[in-house]
Design a protein around this motif. Structure first.
Motif, PDB file in Angstrom:
ATOM      1  N   GLN A  55      13.124  38.971  57.360  1.00  0.00           N
ATOM      2  CA  GLN A  55      11.886  39.314  56.658  1.00  0.00           C
ATOM      3  C   GLN A  55      11.266  40.612  57.170  1.00  0.00           C
ATOM      4  O   GLN A  55      10.810  41.437  56.375  1.00  0.00           O
ATOM      5  CB  GLN A  55      10.865  38.183  56.779  1.00  0.00           C
ATOM      6  CG  GLN A  55       9.578  38.497  56.035  1.00  0.00           C
ATOM      7  CD  GLN A  55       8.534  37.418  56.203  1.00  0.00           C
ATOM      8  OE1 GLN A  55       8.684  36.529  57.029  1.00  0.00           O
ATOM      9  NE2 GLN A  55       7.481  37.504  55.425  1.00  0.00           N
ATOM     10  N   SER A  56      11.252  40.839  58.466  1.00  0.00           N
ATOM     11  CA  SER A  56      10.602  42.049  58.991  1.00  0.00           C
ATOM     12  C   SER A  56      11.320  43.313  58.524  1.00  0.00           C
ATOM     13  O   SER A  56      10.676  44.297  58.168  1.00  0.00           O
ATOM     14  CB  SER A  56      10.529  41.996  60.515  1.00  0.00           C
ATOM     15  OG  SER A  56      11.827  41.951  61.067  1.00  0.00           O
ATOM     16  N   PRO A 101      15.467  34.063  56.276  1.00  0.00           N
ATOM     17  CA  PRO A 101      14.092  34.249  56.762  1.00  0.00           C
ATOM     18  C   PRO A 101      13.989  35.181  57.977  1.00  0.00           C
ATOM     19  O   PRO A 101      12.977  35.851  58.153  1.00  0.00           O
ATOM     20  CB  PRO A 101      13.651  32.837  57.134  1.00  0.00           C
ATOM     21  CG  PRO A 101      14.537  31.937  56.353  1.00  0.00           C
ATOM     22  CD  PRO A 101      15.839  32.646  56.199  1.00  0.00           C
ATOM     23  N   VAL A 147      12.547  41.284  47.791  1.00  0.00           N
ATOM     24  CA  VAL A 147      12.076  40.866  49.119  1.00  0.00           C
ATOM     25  C   VAL A 147      11.924  39.346  49.172  1.00  0.00           C
ATOM     26  O   VAL A 147      12.317  38.704  50.147  1.00  0.00           O
ATOM     27  CB  VAL A 147      10.738  41.562  49.471  1.00  0.00           C
ATOM     28  CG1 VAL A 147      10.122  40.951  50.714  1.00  0.00           C
ATOM     29  CG2 VAL A 147      10.968  43.035  49.671  1.00  0.00           C
ATOM     30  N   THR A 151      14.143  37.079  51.618  1.00  0.00           N
ATOM     31  CA  THR A 151      13.482  36.248  52.623  1.00  0.00           C
ATOM     32  C   THR A 151      13.832  34.777  52.438  1.00  0.00           C
ATOM     33  O   THR A 151      13.989  34.044  53.411  1.00  0.00           O
ATOM     34  CB  THR A 151      11.955  36.445  52.554  1.00  0.00           C
ATOM     35  OG1 THR A 151      11.674  37.840  52.738  1.00  0.00           O
ATOM     36  CG2 THR A 151      11.257  35.664  53.630  1.00  0.00           C
TER      37      THR A 151
END
Length: 80
Positions: free
Chosen positions: A51-52, A48, A40, A44
């Protein structure tokens, strides 16, 4: 030594071996959790905006890995 004493000593050894077995079995989920969160962080850092989505996948796989560790602990207490 009588058979009763030998059986009692064997059960004491089995409890110790079960604890060692669970300890060794907990290494796998520990490594798995580390790999999940490392992926993760890397994902990320690269994207970026993802990320969710990555966090949703990470929490799902984290729960699955931790359930394996919890099942091992429950089995340890049932058999011990």
């Amino acid at each position: 030594m009588s058979a009763m004493v030998l059986a009692q000593e064997a059960s004491n050894i089995n409890a110790g071996l079960a604890a060692i077995g669970y300890g060794l079995g907990a290494i796998g989920p520990g490594i798995g959790v580390g790999l999940i969160w490392a992926a993760v962080i890397n994902g990320t850092a690269r994207q970026p905006e993802a990320q969710s989505k990555l966090m949703g996948i990470a929490w799902t796989t984290f729960v699955l890995v931790e359930v394996l560790a919890l099942i091992g602990m429950v089995i340890y207490f049932i058999t011990g």
